[in-house]
Scaffold this motif. Structure first.
Motif, PDB file in Angstrom:
ATOM      1  N   PHE A  62      21.038  39.312  96.485  1.00 11.02           N
ATOM      2  CA  PHE A  62      22.242  38.537  96.752  1.00 11.02           C
ATOM      3  C   PHE A  62      23.117  38.569  95.501  1.00 11.02           C
ATOM      4  N   ARG A  63      24.359  38.231  95.689  1.00 12.74           N
ATOM      5  CA  ARG A  63      25.306  38.123  94.570  1.00 12.74           C
ATOM      6  C   ARG A  63      26.218  36.946  94.884  1.00 12.74           C
ATOM      7  N   LEU A  64      25.968  35.814  94.233  1.00 13.83           N
ATOM      8  CA  LEU A  64      26.665  34.577  94.535  1.00 13.83           C
ATOM      9  C   LEU A  64      27.176  33.927  93.252  1.00 13.83           C
ATOM     10  N   GLN A  65      28.123  33.020  93.418  1.00 11.77           N
ATOM     11  CA  GLN A  65      28.771  32.395  92.272  1.00 11.77           C
ATOM     12  C   GLN A  65      28.172  31.014  92.012  1.00 11.77           C
ATOM     13  N   SER A  66      27.873  30.745  90.757  1.00 10.48           N
ATOM     14  CA  SER A  66      27.282  29.460  90.391  1.00 10.48           C
ATOM     15  C   SER A  66      28.356  28.422  90.103  1.00 10.48           C
ATOM     16  N   ASP A 123      27.612  25.435 103.269  1.00  8.47           N
ATOM     17  CA  ASP A 123      28.977  25.108 103.670  1.00  8.47           C
ATOM     18  C   ASP A 123      29.962  25.633 102.625  1.00  8.47           C
ATOM     19  N   PRO A 124      30.028  26.970 102.455  1.00  9.33           N
ATOM     20  CA  PRO A 124      30.871  27.522 101.393  1.00  9.33           C
ATOM     21  C   PRO A 124      32.363  27.277 101.612  1.00  9.33           C
ATOM     22  N   ALA A 125      32.778  27.002 102.849  1.00  7.96           N
ATOM     23  CA  ALA A 125      34.190  26.718 103.096  1.00  7.96           C
ATOM     24  C   ALA A 125      34.637  25.468 102.345  1.00  7.96           C
ATOM     25  N   LYS A 145      19.545  26.791  84.063  1.00  8.67           N
ATOM     26  CA  LYS A 145      18.258  26.307  84.549  1.00  8.67           C
ATOM     27  C   LYS A 145      18.318  26.011  86.048  1.00  8.67           C
ATOM     28  N   TRP A 146      19.382  25.330  86.437  1.00 14.98           N
ATOM     29  CA  TRP A 146      19.551  24.938  87.830  1.00 14.98           C
ATOM     30  C   TRP A 146      20.890  25.470  88.310  1.00 14.98           C
ATOM     31  N   PHE A 147      20.830  26.420  89.241  1.00 15.90           N
ATOM     32  CA  PHE A 147      22.026  27.068  89.766  1.00 15.90           C
ATOM     33  C   PHE A 147      22.377  26.507  91.144  1.00 15.90           C
ATOM     34  N   PHE A 148      23.610  26.061  91.297  1.00 12.12           N
ATOM     35  CA  PHE A 148      24.155  25.724  92.609  1.00 12.12           C
ATOM     36  C   PHE A 148      25.074  26.880  92.999  1.00 12.12           C
ATOM     37  N   LEU A 149      24.750  27.556  94.101  1.00 13.42           N
ATOM     38  CA  LEU A 149      25.405  28.818  94.414  1.00 13.42           C
ATOM     39  C   LEU A 149      26.247  28.756  95.679  1.00 13.42           C
ATOM     40  N   THR A 150      27.395  29.415  95.625  1.00 11.43           N
ATOM     41  CA  THR A 150      28.284  29.535  96.773  1.00 11.43           C
ATOM     42  C   THR A 150      28.769  30.976  96.861  1.00 11.43           C
ATOM     43  N   GLY A 151      29.423  31.310  97.974  1.00 11.32           N
ATOM     44  CA  GLY A 151      29.914  32.669  98.134  1.00 11.32           C
ATOM     45  C   GLY A 151      30.314  32.947  99.564  1.00 11.32           C
TER      46      GLY A 151
END
Length: 224
Positions: A62-66, A123-125, A145-151
């Motif tokens: 995957f490739r997502l934004q933190s 819910d990336p919207a 350490k802790w990533f919250f990811l969206t995309g």
């Protein structure tokens, strides 16, 4: 030395050896973690006999934004293990409970660089980088350490339903996938534990099993 004294001495010397052999033989298997999400069963011929071996699912790329805006891929997580979860910032009940308990996991392994936490929004919207930045601050997420990811919505939907095999929502179009599960993912990208992230007892079990996996890395398989 009298025969009885010789026998007693022999027994005293033998007990620690037997205890060591018992723990070495049975202790490792007793605490070995299972692997989840089987893909298929392969048959191989060994010594003229067919043996069946389960092949377990390896999580895909995957490739997502933190929350910091940084792009994150599995390569950023391959050095150890991570706890994966799915949430959305406007979730009123289960998500705050789950993330509150994940704070305890982060604190327990604060100084262990091999342990990371990865929370994927479903819910990336709504959950933009700016929203996730504020959300992460609420839970004291440590950078790196802790990533919250969206995309991309489709990519997140595929990750949830095809990689972690969460039930797809009803309806033809991809919708909001929600789960209270926490997934313990090892350095080979295989799921080694599934837990109810809203229950303290389950999260304590997660903490214990993270320690078991780290011990295994340190003592039985120190190399990759």
């Amino acid at each position: 030395m009298r025969p009885k004294q010789t026998l007693l001495l022999g027994i005293m010397l033998l007990v620690p050896v037997l205890a060591f052999l018992f723990l070495r033989t049975f202790g490792t298997n007793r605490y070995a973690l299972p692997t989840y999400l089987p893909d298929r069963v392969d048959s191989t011929q060994v010594g003229g006999k067919w043996q069946r071996d389960t092949v377990f699912h390896q999580l895909g790329d995957f490739r997502l934004q933190s929350q910091s805006g940084r792009m994150v891929t599995p390569t950023d997580l391959d050095s150890g293990l991570y706890v994966a979860s799915f949430f959305f910032a406007t979730c009123p009940g289960a998500c705050p409970r789950m993330n509150g308990l994940l704070m305890q996991v982060q604190e327990k392994f604060r100084k262990e660089p091999r342990v990371k936490l990865v929370s994927y929004t479903v819910d990336p919207a709504h959950d933009s980088v700016a929203v996730l930045e504020r959300y992460a601050e609420q839970y004291g997420a440590i950078a790196g350490k802790w990533f919250f990811l969206t995309g991309d919505k489709t990519a997140l939907y595929r990750l949830a339903t095809q990689e972690y095999r969460l039930p797809a929502p009803t309806g033809a179009a991809p919708g909001l996938v929600h789960s209270q599960n926490l997934f313990l993912v090892d350095r080979n990208r295989r799921v080694r534990g599934i837990y109810d992230g809203t229950k303290a007892k389950e999260v304590n079990r997660l903490i214990t099993e993270i320690s078991v996996l780290l011990y295994d890395y340190d003592h039985t398989d120190p190399g990759r």
